[in-house]
Design a protein around this motif. Structure first.
Motif: not given
Length: 280
Positions: A16-17, A104, A229
């Motif tokens: 997802s990231k 990120t 996460s």
DNA sequence: CTACCATCCTGGTTGC
DNA sequence: TGCAACCAGGATGGTA
């Protein structure tokens, strides 16, 4: 941390990231993992774009835009955490730090350094050293009772050892081997070749159910965080037998004082937790 | 083929 | 409180 449900959870977080993101900066802070990082690892990763995240057994597969695959195995203590850059100062076990083009930070941390990383061509992925000979994915249809009976025919090894053998089925480790055998009501000591008919059906169904439930729970967290996460998984609260020596069997009404509750034995140097009453 | 063992590492827990 | 022994999600290679 990492058996199939934990690795799958990490992969979902990464997908997802990371999919579509460029790898702007790659810093290799230590190269001597279980197998040393490949030569020029950081340079070969820098500037690449992540096409897709996949998984095979306990391996994370980061497909890159140059037809190479970044292979990651977390070993016993490996973690991959995504977060804002420099949220905490790099620790002694942060071996690889990647900064993506949207700011990120990916940190690969592995205190025990049993993990491994490699870069392999996508074309020969299934035949690369790490993945060649690996058994079927337990959640896929080809992990079936018929397959299990066939591959275990004539094998004298205990069924617990068979479940841990990545060549027989991929991704199962000590926790989920114990939990699956409990669910299937099969003794971990049972000879593998006796897994035919209804027993094979029970074990295959149990493996699939346990793994699916564990994935839904975000995996099991022991001492390490699981999810990319940084959140904890919570399947450890749903363990029926693992790490519960002496406690009451959740499936039995038998007298714990008489049976001793959940038992522990050592098979090939590793703890097996089971109910001696319920599992035959 | 099989069982068993040590090995690679570090860190947390347990027991004296 | 201190310290040593023991244990841990994995995988491999050697031995008998």
């Amino acid at each position: 941390m990492p058996e199939l449900p934990e690795v799958e959870t990490v992969c979902r977080g990464l997908a997802s990231k990371l999919e579509g993101r460029g790898l702007a900066t790659v810093v290799q802070r230590r190269a001597d993992l279980r197998f040393p990082l490949p030569p020029d690892f950081a340079a070969r990763l820098t500037g690449r774009r992540v096409a897709r995240i996949g998984r095979r057994g306990k391996y994370i597969l980061v497909h890159l835009d140059d037809q190479m695959v970044w292979l990651v195995h977390l070993g016993m203590s490996g973690r991959i955490i995504l977060g804002p850059p420099e949220a905490t100062p790099p620790g002694p076990h942060d071996h690889v730090v990647v900064l993506t083009d949207d700011g990120t930070e990916l940190r690969y941390t592995d205190a025990r350094r049993f993990g491994m990383m490699d870069l392999v061509p996508a074309a020969g992925l299934a035949d690369c050293r790490a993945l060649a000979g690996m058994g079927p994915e337990p959640l896929e249809a080809d992990f079936s009772p018929a397959y299990l009976s066939r591959v275990l025919a004539g094998r004298q090894m205990p069924v617990k050892a068979a479940l841990l053998d990545q060549k027989i089925v991929a991704g199962i480790g000590n926790i989920y081997a114990c939990e699956s055998l409990f669910r299937a009501r099969l003794s971990p000591l049972r000879r593998a070749h006796t897994l035919t008919g209804a027993r094979a059906r029970r074990l295959v169904a149990a493996v699939k159910a346990v793994l699916a439930e564990a994935i839904a729970a975000g995996g099991s967290s022991l001492r390490d965080y699981v999810q990319a996460s940084g959140e904890l998984g919570y399947f450890q609260h749903q363990w029926a037998v693992y790490d519960r020596e002496g406690e009451a069997c959740p499936g039995c009404t038998c007298d714990r004082a008489r049976t001793g509750g959940i038992g522990r034995l050592v098979q090939s140097g590793r703890s097996t937790f089971y109910c001696p009453v319920r599992q035959r």
